[in-house]
Motif scaffolding. Structure first.
Motif, PDB file in Angstrom:
ATOM      1  N   GLN A  61       1.781  -1.465   3.656  1.00 50.84           N
ATOM      2  CA  GLN A  61       2.776  -1.727   4.271  1.00 50.84           C
ATOM      3  C   GLN A  61       3.381  -1.938   5.868  1.00 50.84           C
ATOM      4  O   GLN A  61       4.162  -2.989   5.887  1.00 50.84           O
ATOM      5  N   GLY A 118       8.752   7.352  -0.013  1.00 52.65           N
ATOM      6  CA  GLY A 118       9.810   7.193   1.316  1.00 52.65           C
ATOM      7  C   GLY A 118      10.649   7.699   1.479  1.00 52.65           C
ATOM      8  O   GLY A 118      11.104   7.949   2.510  1.00 52.65           O
ATOM      9  N   PRO A 125       7.162   2.049   8.016  1.00 56.57           N
ATOM     10  CA  PRO A 125       5.118   1.483   6.882  1.00 56.57           C
ATOM     11  C   PRO A 125       5.182   3.080   6.021  1.00 56.57           C
ATOM     12  O   PRO A 125       5.429   4.054   7.392  1.00 56.57           O
ATOM     13  N   LEU A 126       4.983   3.194   5.015  1.00 57.42           N
ATOM     14  CA  LEU A 126       4.481   3.922   4.625  1.00 57.42           C
ATOM     15  C   LEU A 126       2.984   4.197   4.614  1.00 57.42           C
ATOM     16  O   LEU A 126       2.193   4.133   4.214  1.00 57.42           O
ATOM     17  N   CYS A 135       9.194  -3.201  13.506  1.00 57.67           N
ATOM     18  CA  CYS A 135       7.951  -2.523  12.723  1.00 57.67           C
ATOM     19  C   CYS A 135       8.217  -0.834  13.985  1.00 57.67           C
ATOM     20  O   CYS A 135       7.643  -1.428  15.036  1.00 57.67           O
ATOM     21  N   GLY A 137      13.687   4.161   0.978  1.00 61.54           N
ATOM     22  CA  GLY A 137      12.744   4.425   0.582  1.00 61.54           C
ATOM     23  C   GLY A 137      11.148   4.628  -0.537  1.00 61.54           C
ATOM     24  O   GLY A 137      10.621   5.275   0.013  1.00 61.54           O
ATOM     25  N   GLN A 177       5.184   5.371  11.787  1.00 67.42           N
ATOM     26  CA  GLN A 177       6.544   7.203  11.072  1.00 67.42           C
ATOM     27  C   GLN A 177       5.836   7.973  12.540  1.00 67.42           C
ATOM     28  O   GLN A 177       6.700   9.285  12.767  1.00 67.42           O
ATOM     29  N   ARG A 186      11.213   1.588   4.086  1.00 67.56           N
ATOM     30  CA  ARG A 186       9.920   1.294   4.366  1.00 67.56           C
ATOM     31  C   ARG A 186       9.860  -0.331   3.388  1.00 67.56           C
ATOM     32  O   ARG A 186      10.202  -1.195   3.575  1.00 67.56           O
TER      33      ARG A 186
END
Length: 367
Positions: free
Chosen positions: A296, A197, A287-288, A311, A193, A314, A267
């Motif tokens: 991202q 991340g 993605p961050l 994808c 990450g 988070q 990430r």
């Protein structure tokens, strides 16, 4: 080989240094001397950077809109500019190529002052802040995605698509075929990450993996990058769940580990996406959430659109959903193999050649 180098300028993180390293290798094959200008963060990633010399330039990142923070940042950048001018007058580089991050500002602007040919490379699907500032000054702009968001209309005429160059250490695994899991084989899950991340994965993965069926958990081996301070707790969590795990704060042989993985969780930095597609491995990208300009998310979305991975934001990734996703993917070898094939097809394998050609053109234009 000319004694006058090509100077590469890059922020001191892997996302900036890895594509710069790839270009350095190609330029050296073409007979150029290469030197690097970066910041102190490069110690972790740039210790083996293929350059004749590495120069640390004072720099700063704008992290707050407060007048005091802005003044401090530009004061530091001014010191960096003065240092970059002295360095360029001494080196007399044939061209200066920037790879993003605020440490690229002093060398590129100093090169512009001295009328040295310049270019920048943007790795992400969204133009980074430093590159947006520099786009108005440089002679050429190399892009990794077309279109690239936030590229000013007046800069379009100087922009071309090159893709993201990847290191020789990655390309050597380009032709290693993907091995989809079968009902009796080990399930190799790779997780990394980056510095920003890794903590989320260290907290989210153990409880999710414990929810997998016993038969799947017994076959699982997890290879995971984790922050030094999280290693002990993470090791204990996997031991409680009876999950085989190999943990480390950094893997220098990461390309080989990508090549042997059946699924990658990561990430979605530009270099990560480039290496996953160059090798061709299915991935679950998270993605961050606080990445500037959502770059991202844009990178991961482009990969998902071609079917090369999945994808998930988070904020949407609860323990239950992560467990469900992993069980579904690890029990579907056909889906994994199809994603690996599509990711492999997305890579721009001649990106480093295209970027080196651009450097050749800059040098010849000055001559």
């Amino acid at each position: 080989m000319s004694d006058r180098p090509i100077l590469l300028a890059a922020g001191g993180t892997g996302g900036h240094l890895f594509p710069a390293s790839s270009l350095a290798q190609e330029l050296q094959r073409r007979g150029y001397a290469v030197e690097l200008a970066t910041d102190m963060r490069a110690e972790k990633y740039g210790g083996d950077f293929p350059a004749r010399a590495i120069h640390r330039i004072p720099s700063a990142t704008l992290t707050s809109p407060s007048p005091i923070a802005v003044a401090a940042t530009f004061s530091r950048l001014g010191i960096g500019y003065a240092g970059a001018l002295r360095m360029l007058l001494r080196l007399r580089p044939q061209a200066v190529i920037g790879f993003g991050g605020y440490p690229t500002l002093p060398p590129i602007i100093a090169a512009r002052t001295l009328r040295i040919p310049t270019a920048i490379h943007e790795q992400n699907a969204v133009m980074g802040r430093a590159n947006r500032l520099l786009a108005r000054f440089v002679d050429q702009i190399a892009l990794s995605f077309m279109p690239t968001k936030l590229l000013a209309p007046e800069a379009q005429a100087r922009a071309r698509l090159t893709g993201i160059p990847v290191r020789d250490a990655v390309l050597k695994f380009r032709d290693v075929p993907y091995a989809a899991p079968d009902p009796t084989s080990r399930l190799l899950l790779l997780v990394f990450g980056g510095s920003q991340g890794a903590r989320f994965f260290s907290e989210a993965l153990p409880p999710a993996l414990e929810r997998l069926p016993d038969e799947m958990r017994e076959r699982l081996t997890i290879v995971q990058q984790a922050r030094e301070e999280d290693l002990a707790a993470l090791r204990e969590a996997y031991a409680r769940g009876k999950i085989a795990a190999h943990l480390a704060p950094f893997f220098r042989d990461l390309p080989e580990r990508i090549a042997t993985a059946q699924l990658v969780i990561a990430r979605a930095g530009a270099s990560t996406v480039a290496e996953l597609t160059a090798i061709g491995r299915p991935c679950l990208l998270v993605p961050l959430p606080h990445a500037l300009d959502n770059d991202q998310l844009e990178n991961a979305t482009r990969l998902q659109e071609v079917g090369g991975g999945w994808c998930v934001r988070q904020s949407e990734l609860s323990t239950e959903r992560l467990a469900e996703l992993l069980q579904g993917l690890l029990s579907s070898p056909e889906r994994l193999a199809d994603a690996a094939k599509k990711a492999h097809g997305m890579a721009t394998v001649d990106a480093v050649k295209r970027l080196a050609d651009l450097v050749d053109e800059l040098v010849k234009s000055k001559e």
